[in-house]
Design a protein around this motif. Structure first.
Motif, PDB file in Angstrom:
ATOM      1  N   ALA A 276     -10.928  35.755 -13.000  1.00 36.50           N
ATOM      2  CA  ALA A 276     -12.241  36.340 -13.268  1.00 36.50           C
ATOM      3  C   ALA A 276     -12.253  37.794 -12.814  1.00 36.50           C
ATOM      4  CB  ALA A 276     -13.330  35.554 -12.541  1.00 36.50           C
ATOM      5  N   HIS A 277     -13.030  38.599 -13.532  1.00 39.98           N
ATOM      6  CA  HIS A 277     -13.163  40.025 -13.183  1.00 39.98           C
ATOM      7  C   HIS A 277     -14.629  40.432 -13.291  1.00 39.98           C
ATOM      8  CE1 HIS A 277     -12.841  44.452 -14.664  1.00 39.98           C
ATOM      9  NE2 HIS A 277     -12.935  44.431 -13.354  1.00 39.98           N
ATOM     10  N   LEU A 278     -15.133  41.058 -12.247  1.00 41.49           N
ATOM     11  CA  LEU A 278     -16.433  41.701 -12.299  1.00 41.49           C
ATOM     12  C   LEU A 278     -16.384  42.979 -11.473  1.00 41.49           C
ATOM     13  CD1 LEU A 278     -19.000  39.707 -10.127  1.00 41.49           C
ATOM     14  CD2 LEU A 278     -16.567  39.272 -10.080  1.00 41.49           C
ATOM     15  N   THR A 279     -17.388  43.815 -11.643  1.00 41.50           N
ATOM     16  CA  THR A 279     -17.277  45.142 -11.059  1.00 41.50           C
ATOM     17  C   THR A 279     -18.658  45.760 -10.834  1.00 41.50           C
ATOM     18  OG1 THR A 279     -16.107  47.266 -11.303  1.00 41.50           O
ATOM     19  CG2 THR A 279     -17.150  46.382 -13.273  1.00 41.50           C
ATOM     20  N   ASP A 280     -18.698  46.795  -9.998  1.00 45.41           N
ATOM     21  CA  ASP A 280     -19.901  47.611  -9.811  1.00 45.41           C
ATOM     22  C   ASP A 280     -21.123  46.750  -9.487  1.00 45.41           C
ATOM     23  OD1 ASP A 280     -19.254  50.656 -10.874  1.00 45.41           O
ATOM     24  OD2 ASP A 280     -18.010  49.138 -11.828  1.00 45.41           O
ATOM     25  N   LEU A 281     -21.047  46.026  -8.364  1.00 41.82           N
ATOM     26  CA  LEU A 281     -22.148  45.142  -7.993  1.00 41.82           C
ATOM     27  C   LEU A 281     -23.392  45.931  -7.584  1.00 41.82           C
ATOM     28  CD1 LEU A 281     -19.579  43.303  -7.882  1.00 41.82           C
ATOM     29  CD2 LEU A 281     -20.720  42.061  -6.052  1.00 41.82           C
ATOM     30  N   HIS A 282     -23.216  47.050  -6.925  1.00 40.80           N
ATOM     31  CA  HIS A 282     -24.344  47.884  -6.489  1.00 40.80           C
ATOM     32  C   HIS A 282     -25.440  47.026  -5.854  1.00 40.80           C
ATOM     33  CE1 HIS A 282     -22.789  51.656  -8.002  1.00 40.80           C
ATOM     34  NE2 HIS A 282     -22.497  51.076  -9.148  1.00 40.80           N
ATOM     35  N   ILE A 283     -25.074  46.379  -4.781  1.00 34.02           N
ATOM     36  CA  ILE A 283     -25.942  45.386  -4.150  1.00 34.02           C
ATOM     37  C   ILE A 283     -27.186  46.042  -3.559  1.00 34.02           C
ATOM     38  CG2 ILE A 283     -26.087  43.669  -2.302  1.00 34.02           C
ATOM     39  CD1 ILE A 283     -22.983  43.365  -2.672  1.00 34.02           C
TER      40      ILE A 283
ATOM     41  N   ASP B 286     -23.150  31.552 -12.488  1.00 33.14           N
ATOM     42  CA  ASP B 286     -22.451  31.168 -13.712  1.00 33.14           C
ATOM     43  C   ASP B 286     -20.948  31.257 -13.532  1.00 33.14           C
ATOM     44  OD1 ASP B 286     -22.917  30.696 -16.803  1.00 33.14           O
ATOM     45  OD2 ASP B 286     -21.284  32.157 -16.623  1.00 33.14           O
ATOM     46  N   LEU B 287     -20.491  32.304 -12.867  1.00 36.39           N
ATOM     47  CA  LEU B 287     -19.051  32.454 -12.613  1.00 36.39           C
ATOM     48  C   LEU B 287     -18.522  31.283 -11.790  1.00 36.39           C
ATOM     49  CD1 LEU B 287     -17.261  35.734 -11.579  1.00 36.39           C
ATOM     50  CD2 LEU B 287     -16.691  33.588 -10.495  1.00 36.39           C
ATOM     51  N   ALA B 288     -19.255  30.892 -10.754  1.00 34.74           N
ATOM     52  CA  ALA B 288     -18.818  29.781  -9.905  1.00 34.74           C
ATOM     53  C   ALA B 288     -18.666  28.497 -10.719  1.00 34.74           C
ATOM     54  CB  ALA B 288     -19.797  29.574  -8.755  1.00 34.74           C
ATOM     55  N   ALA B 289     -19.542  28.299 -11.698  1.00 34.18           N
ATOM     56  CA  ALA B 289     -19.483  27.093 -12.526  1.00 34.18           C
ATOM     57  C   ALA B 289     -18.239  27.073 -13.415  1.00 34.18           C
ATOM     58  CB  ALA B 289     -20.738  26.993 -13.383  1.00 34.18           C
ATOM     59  N   GLN B 290     -17.647  28.244 -13.687  1.00 38.07           N
ATOM     60  CA  GLN B 290     -16.431  28.316 -14.508  1.00 38.07           C
ATOM     61  C   GLN B 290     -15.167  27.994 -13.710  1.00 38.07           C
ATOM     62  OE1 GLN B 290     -17.065  28.741 -17.779  1.00 38.07           O
ATOM     63  NE2 GLN B 290     -19.196  28.890 -17.087  1.00 38.07           N
ATOM     64  N   ARG B 291     -15.255  27.994 -12.395  1.00 38.99           N
ATOM     65  CA  ARG B 291     -14.167  27.626 -11.483  1.00 38.99           C
ATOM     66  C   ARG B 291     -12.858  28.379 -11.779  1.00 38.99           C
ATOM     67  NH1 ARG B 291     -15.316  23.140  -8.567  1.00 38.99           N
ATOM     68  NH2 ARG B 291     -13.108  22.685  -8.268  1.00 38.99           N
ATOM     69  N   PRO B 292     -12.878  29.705 -11.717  1.00 29.20           N
ATOM     70  CA  PRO B 292     -11.634  30.466 -11.931  1.00 29.20           C
ATOM     71  C   PRO B 292     -10.652  30.230 -10.787  1.00 29.20           C
ATOM     72  CG  PRO B 292     -13.346  31.917 -11.114  1.00 29.20           C
ATOM     73  CD  PRO B 292     -14.014  30.599 -11.388  1.00 29.20           C
TER      74      PRO B 292
ATOM     75  N   HIS C   7      -8.854  32.670  -9.496  1.00 35.47           N
ATOM     76  CA  HIS C   7      -8.916  33.853  -8.641  1.00 35.47           C
ATOM     77  C   HIS C   7      -9.960  34.799  -9.223  1.00 35.47           C
ATOM     78  CE1 HIS C   7      -7.005  36.127  -5.361  1.00 35.47           C
ATOM     79  NE2 HIS C   7      -7.329  37.209  -6.051  1.00 35.47           N
ATOM     80  N   THR C   8     -10.538  35.641  -8.359  1.00 37.59           N
ATOM     81  CA  THR C   8     -11.552  36.600  -8.787  1.00 37.59           C
ATOM     82  C   THR C   8     -11.173  37.991  -8.317  1.00 37.59           C
ATOM     83  OG1 THR C   8     -13.311  34.931  -8.720  1.00 37.59           O
ATOM     84  CG2 THR C   8     -13.995  37.245  -8.641  1.00 37.59           C
ATOM     85  N   ALA C   9     -11.249  38.958  -9.238  1.00 35.89           N
ATOM     86  CA  ALA C   9     -10.984  40.359  -8.926  1.00 35.89           C
ATOM     87  C   ALA C   9     -12.285  41.147  -9.018  1.00 35.89           C
ATOM     88  CB  ALA C   9      -9.955  40.941  -9.895  1.00 35.89           C
ATOM     89  N   VAL C  10     -12.562  41.973  -8.004  1.00 38.12           N
ATOM     90  CA  VAL C  10     -13.765  42.792  -7.952  1.00 38.12           C
ATOM     91  C   VAL C  10     -13.318  44.248  -7.830  1.00 38.12           C
ATOM     92  CG1 VAL C  10     -15.957  43.225  -6.771  1.00 38.12           C
ATOM     93  CG2 VAL C  10     -14.981  40.914  -6.780  1.00 38.12           C
ATOM     94  N   THR C  11     -13.676  45.073  -8.836  1.00 33.36           N
ATOM     95  CA  THR C  11     -13.122  46.434  -8.872  1.00 33.36           C
ATOM     96  C   THR C  11     -14.139  47.488  -8.445  1.00 33.36           C
ATOM     97  OG1 THR C  11     -13.545  46.492 -11.263  1.00 33.36           O
ATOM     98  CG2 THR C  11     -11.316  45.940 -10.553  1.00 33.36           C
TER      99      THR C  11
ATOM    100  N   LEU D 230     -13.446  36.413 -18.059  1.00 39.66           N
ATOM    101  CA  LEU D 230     -12.445  35.429 -17.652  1.00 39.66           C
ATOM    102  C   LEU D 230     -11.189  35.686 -18.480  1.00 39.66           C
ATOM    103  CD1 LEU D 230     -14.650  32.204 -17.665  1.00 39.66           C
ATOM    104  CD2 LEU D 230     -13.833  33.417 -15.625  1.00 39.66           C
ATOM    105  N   TYR D 231     -10.040  35.760 -17.825  1.00 41.52           N
ATOM    106  CA  TYR D 231      -8.757  35.946 -18.506  1.00 41.52           C
ATOM    107  C   TYR D 231      -7.956  34.663 -18.374  1.00 41.52           C
ATOM    108  CZ  TYR D 231     -10.337  40.721 -18.183  1.00 41.52           C
ATOM    109  OH  TYR D 231     -11.107  41.846 -18.283  1.00 41.52           O
ATOM    110  N   ARG D 232      -7.657  34.044 -19.504  1.00 40.11           N
ATOM    111  CA  ARG D 232      -6.898  32.793 -19.528  1.00 40.11           C
ATOM    112  C   ARG D 232      -5.443  33.148 -19.828  1.00 40.11           C
ATOM    113  NH1 ARG D 232     -10.946  29.100 -19.408  1.00 40.11           N
ATOM    114  NH2 ARG D 232     -12.943  29.703 -20.335  1.00 40.11           N
TER     115      ARG D 232
END
Length: 302
Positions: free
Chosen positions: A5-12, A53-59, A61-65, A264-266
């Motif tokens: 999984a990949h997501l980015t720029d959370l800006h919390i 939603d990401l957690a439900a996909q059960r990847p 590994h997760t990458a955060v850029t 998600l990258y399979r």
């Protein structure tokens, strides 16, 4: 199959209230921009729904850029640990910093305190001693190679820089990992190619990184920074290298930027015959939940 999984720029958000002394820098401009605009664009409830939603996909590994924070206020860093934990334990989550994470010079000192475990390479892969970046994490058939393009910049600037030392080290690492038959995923915040974005937001040594990739190759490059869905191809020694960017993970639908999404990258196959499909999930313009919005084969190229 390995699913990355990949997501980015959370800006919390929301931002903690800064002390006056903390605004005695370029932060004052960022604070005004947040109050006038960005707090309406980056919504914590959007980020929360995307993560669920990401957690439900059960990847696997997760990458955060990059860009967990906004102004790199001390109070912002304290909140980021809980968000990273939401993706999984440190061994299942790889992070590289963005320009907002290095908004001022004092911010870099916070990285080790709050994010160390998510940016630590495998010792057996040659990381763990000396400079932190580039780091390497081997997970199944995948080797994640983390670069930092995050450097403090003057006001009105958001440029990135990798630097000679990282470039030299990553060339050696990518060559070694390629010879080992691994699927190499390079992580960085700034896109390594020309974009429509401002000259003042570019990766300064993008051409040098592209030259490294042209010599060594990689199977996939993931980035953030521009807050848009993007797919570009760079030259590699055995063909094109897909380079993928994403919108901010907290971007509200209906705003000036594309709505929040993740990929998600399979990944399947073996060296010389890898297959990779990218599945994008995110919010549509009407903002009704997280759904699949695109699917595309990356390797072999369409």
């Amino acid at each position: 199959m390995f699913v990355l999984a990949h997501l980015t720029d959370l800006h919390i958000g929301p931002l903690p209230r800064p002390r006056l002394a903390e605004l005695a820098s370029k932060r004052v401009l960022g604070w005004l921009n947040w109050r006038r605009n960005r707090r309406r664009c980056h919504r914590v409830e959007i980020l929360t729904d995307l993560i669920a939603d990401l957690a439900a996909q059960r990847p696997d590994h997760t990458a955060v850029t990059g860009d967990l924070v906004n102004l790199a206020l001390p109070g912002e860093f304290a909140a980021t640990g809980a968000w990273l934990t939401a993706f999984g334990p440190p061994e299942d989550v790889s992070f590289v910093p963005g320009n907002h994470d290095a908004y001022v010079r004092t911010a870099v000192a916070q990285w080790d305190r709050h994010w160390d475990a998510y940016m630590r390479g495998d010792r057996e892969a040659g990381s763990g001693a000396g400079p932190r970046f580039p780091y390497v994490r081997r997970r199944g058939p995948v080797a994640l190679v983390g670069l930092s393009s995050a450097v403090p910049t003057p006001a009105f600037m958001a440029t990135g820089l990798i630097g000679r030392d990282q470039l030299a080290a990553v060339e050696t690492l990518l060559g070694r990992l390629g010879a080992a038959g691994l699927f190499r995923v390079v992580l960085l915040h700034h896109p390594p190619y020309r974009t429509p974005a401002s000259h003042y937001k570019r990766l300064v040594d993008a051409a040098a990184l592209r030259a490294v990739l042209a010599r060594t190759g990689a199977e996939l490059v993931l980035h953030g920074h521009d807050h848009v869905h993007a797919l570009e191809w760079l030259d590699g020694p055995a063909g094109g290298i897909p380079v993928v960017g994403l919108p901010s993970s907290s971007a509200a639908p209906g705003g000036h930027h594309q709505a929040a999404a993740y990929n998600l990258y399979r990944i399947e196959g073996e060296a010389g015959a890898f297959r990779c499909e990218a599945v994008s999930r995110g919010f549509t313009a009407d903002g009704v939940g997280v759904v699949e919005i695109a699917r595309r084969r990356l390797l072999p190229p369409d």
